[in-house]
Design an enzyme around this catalytic site. Structure first.
Site, PDB file in Angstrom:
ATOM      1  N   LYS A  39      -2.525   6.304   1.386  1.00  0.00           N
ATOM      2  CA  LYS A  39      -2.316   6.877   2.774  1.00  0.00           C
ATOM      3  C   LYS A  39      -1.290   7.823   3.098  1.00  0.00           C
ATOM      4  O   LYS A  39       0.138   7.801   2.733  1.00  0.00           O
ATOM      5  CB  LYS A  39      -1.801   5.451   3.825  1.00  0.00           C
ATOM      6  CG  LYS A  39      -2.392   5.955   5.716  1.00  0.00           C
ATOM      7  CD  LYS A  39      -2.287   4.434   5.727  1.00  0.00           C
ATOM      8  CE  LYS A  39      -2.406   4.383   7.715  1.00  0.00           C
ATOM      9  NZ  LYS A  39      -3.172   5.371   8.195  1.00  0.00           N
ATOM     10  N   ARG A  50       0.755  -0.777   0.168  1.00  0.00           N
ATOM     11  CA  ARG A  50      -0.320   0.322  -0.122  1.00  0.00           C
ATOM     12  C   ARG A  50       0.893   1.181  -0.341  1.00  0.00           C
ATOM     13  O   ARG A  50       0.670   2.324  -0.506  1.00  0.00           O
ATOM     14  CB  ARG A  50      -1.176  -0.129   1.196  1.00  0.00           C
ATOM     15  CG  ARG A  50      -2.026   0.625   0.917  1.00  0.00           C
ATOM     16  CD  ARG A  50      -3.133   1.152   2.065  1.00  0.00           C
ATOM     17  NE  ARG A  50      -2.462   1.401   3.300  1.00  0.00           N
ATOM     18  CZ  ARG A  50      -3.247   0.931   4.105  1.00  0.00           C
ATOM     19  NH1 ARG A  50      -4.931   0.759   4.939  1.00  0.00           N
ATOM     20  NH2 ARG A  50      -3.001   1.061   5.894  1.00  0.00           N
ATOM     21  N   GLU A  79     -16.200   6.538   4.596  1.00  0.00           N
ATOM     22  CA  GLU A  79     -15.604   5.815   5.808  1.00  0.00           C
ATOM     23  C   GLU A  79     -15.524   6.927   7.135  1.00  0.00           C
ATOM     24  O   GLU A  79     -16.059   7.798   6.813  1.00  0.00           O
ATOM     25  CB  GLU A  79     -13.988   5.487   5.655  1.00  0.00           C
ATOM     26  CG  GLU A  79     -12.955   6.154   4.470  1.00  0.00           C
ATOM     27  CD  GLU A  79     -11.717   5.987   4.487  1.00  0.00           C
ATOM     28  OE1 GLU A  79     -10.967   4.713   5.112  1.00  0.00           O
ATOM     29  OE2 GLU A  79     -11.057   7.035   3.949  1.00  0.00           O
TER      30      GLU A  79
HETATM   31  N1  PLP Z   1      -9.231   4.372   6.535  1.00  0.00           N
HETATM   32  C1  PLP Z   1      -8.367   6.013   7.027  1.00  0.00           C
HETATM   33  C2  PLP Z   1      -8.528   6.873   6.587  1.00  0.00           C
HETATM   34  C3  PLP Z   1      -7.187   5.441   7.625  1.00  0.00           C
HETATM   35  O1  PLP Z   1      -6.533   6.244   8.460  1.00  0.00           O
HETATM   36  C4  PLP Z   1      -6.831   3.874   8.502  1.00  0.00           C
HETATM   37  C5  PLP Z   1      -5.695   3.281   8.675  1.00  0.00           C
HETATM   38  O2  PLP Z   1      -5.026   2.730   9.240  1.00  0.00           O
HETATM   39  C6  PLP Z   1      -7.971   2.591   8.032  1.00  0.00           C
HETATM   40  C7  PLP Z   1      -8.985   3.048   6.993  1.00  0.00           C
HETATM   41  C8  PLP Z   1      -7.444   1.603   8.467  1.00  0.00           C
HETATM   42  O3  PLP Z   1      -6.648   0.805   7.823  1.00  0.00           O
HETATM   43  P1  PLP Z   1      -6.052  -0.428   7.880  1.00  0.00           P
HETATM   44  O4  PLP Z   1      -6.843  -1.525   8.708  1.00  0.00           O
HETATM   45  O5  PLP Z   1      -4.822  -0.697   7.045  1.00  0.00           O
HETATM   46  O6  PLP Z   1      -5.158   0.003   9.107  1.00  0.00           O
HETATM   47  C1  COI Z   2      -3.613   3.592  11.109  1.00  0.00           C
HETATM   48  O1  COI Z   2      -4.942   3.061  11.724  1.00  0.00           O
HETATM   49  O2  COI Z   2      -2.844   2.740  11.323  1.00  0.00           O
HETATM   50  C2  COI Z   2      -3.974   5.165  11.550  1.00  0.00           C
HETATM   51  O3  COI Z   2      -3.119   5.061  10.399  1.00  0.00           O
HETATM   52  C3  COI Z   2      -5.325   5.311  11.297  1.00  0.00           C
HETATM   53  C4  COI Z   2      -4.413   6.887  12.369  1.00  0.00           C
HETATM   54  C5  COI Z   2      -5.238   8.422  11.755  1.00  0.00           C
HETATM   55  C6  COI Z   2      -4.281   6.850  13.668  1.00  0.00           C
END
Ligand code: PLP
Ligand code: COI
Length: 341
Positions: free
Chosen positions: A184, A82, A220
């Protein structure tokens, strides 16, 4: 190895400086070998691409102590992939995916004393990131970059742990169609600060963002994807090109289908149908699965049946199974658990 003397069970989601971090620099078209260092300070040009035009991307994952006493990281290969996608979208050089996993592993190993003990409820959050470090004044990509990985022990992202959250429907949009919502990048979070500060000031835990084009579909929150459960027990998650492809959400869909035998659907979710769901949760690395008790849309309340004290039954099963896999209590699908030797 002796663990640090920390009150692990009372940690919140905040930064605590740990011993070592990994640093690698990109110059003249190539990444250097990288080093672990004790120095937590960054020195860059006053005109660096990150400072002027927000050329920065990041990742987040967690390291755990399993029931067996091993230190493990959950699916770091997906974070590597990612971050490569994020970098490409912002015209940054990709930090090679295998080297990303290696750097994360080395950083966690070097901070082993900071990995919270099994059963403490805390974990070691790992934050890889990368930014344009040399001077750019015209709007163009930097020529030089720095990739870093630091760690910090954390507790629950939302205060109150697994108590159901109250969200509000945001009047602001998070991401444009064909924009950068699926990567991200720091820019997606900078623009959310106004909305989150305002949501907190009004007593809400988070914002629910709708799709910017029609404002009819659920996207989201600022830091997590949605999971819904229908009244007949199906798990539904919003499909959109402008949300972050959450690794937790993708993992939970596998858990729901293969471990719990539930039907799963990734599809467009209209805000109009949210009132008909039996359960709602937020999922992400930081959030794990945080139940949502109530969503407020300009004074109109949607209250989920489990109420404001407990998780719904399906959300609870998903939570128990996922955390069981992460903590070594339940056998993981092949390749999900990366052991730090
Ligand atoms: N959506 C957003 C905007 C996020 O910042 C995060 C955090 O990483 C997620 C979703 C969840 O992603 P993940 O499950 O890969 O941490
Ligand atoms: C994560 O879940 O790793 C994130 O980056 C979310 C963040 C807003 C703390």
């Amino acid at each position: 190895m002796e663990k640090k003397n920390i009150d692990w069970s009372n940690l919140g989601f905040s930064y605590l400086k740990t011993d070592k971090r990994f640093v690698s620099n990109y110059k003249n078209g190539a990444w250097d070998e990288g080093v672990l260092t004790g120095d937590d300070q960054v020195t860059i040009s006053e005109c660096a691409g990150v400072l002027q035009y927000a050329q920065t991307v990041f990742e987040g994952m967690k390291a755990y102590t399993t029931e067996q006493g091993k230190t493990v990281i959950f699916r770091p290969d997906l974070n590597a992939a990612r971050m490569a996608d994020s970098a490409r979208r912002l015209e940054m050089p990709v930090y090679p995916e295998n080297k990303f996993v290696q750097a994360v592993t080395e950083t966690v190993r070097a901070n082993a004393a900071w990995v919270p003990p099994y059963g403490s409820g805390a974990t070691l959050y790992v934050r890889p990131y990368m930014f344009g470090s040399d001077a750019v004044i015209g709007v163009k990509p930097s020529g030089e970059y720095q990739f870093r990985v630091f760690t910090t022990p954390v507790g629950p992202y939302f205060r109150g742990g697994v108590k159901p959250l109250t969200l509000r429907v945001s009047d602001f949009d998070r991401a444009a169609p064909r924009g950068t919502g699926h990567i991200k990048a720091g820019l997606n979070y900078a623009m959310s600060l106004y909305a989150i500060v305002n949501a907190h000031a009004e007593g809400y835990d988070e914002n629910l963002y709708l799709d910017a084009a029609t404002r009819t579909r659920v996207e989201e929150t600022g830091g997590a994807n949605f999971l819904f459960v229908t009244k007949d027990g199906k798990v539904v998650t919003p499909k959109s090109n402008s949300i972050l492809p959450s690794i937790t959400r993708r993992s939970l869909m596998v858990v729901a289908r293969d471990y719990l035998g539930l039907e799963c659907e990734e599809r467009e979710v209209y805000f109009d149908e949210v009132k008909d769901f039996a359960e709602c949760g937020l999922c992400g690395t930081a959030a794990v699965i945080s139940p949502v008790g109530k969503i407020v849309d300009h004074g109109h309340e949607i209250c989920f049946p489990a109420g404001m004290e407990t998780m719904g039954p399906v959300t609870q099963k998903l939570y128990d199974t996922l955390t069981g896999i992460q903590m070594g209590r339940i056998e993981a699908p092949k390749g999900w658990i990366h052991v730090v030797e």
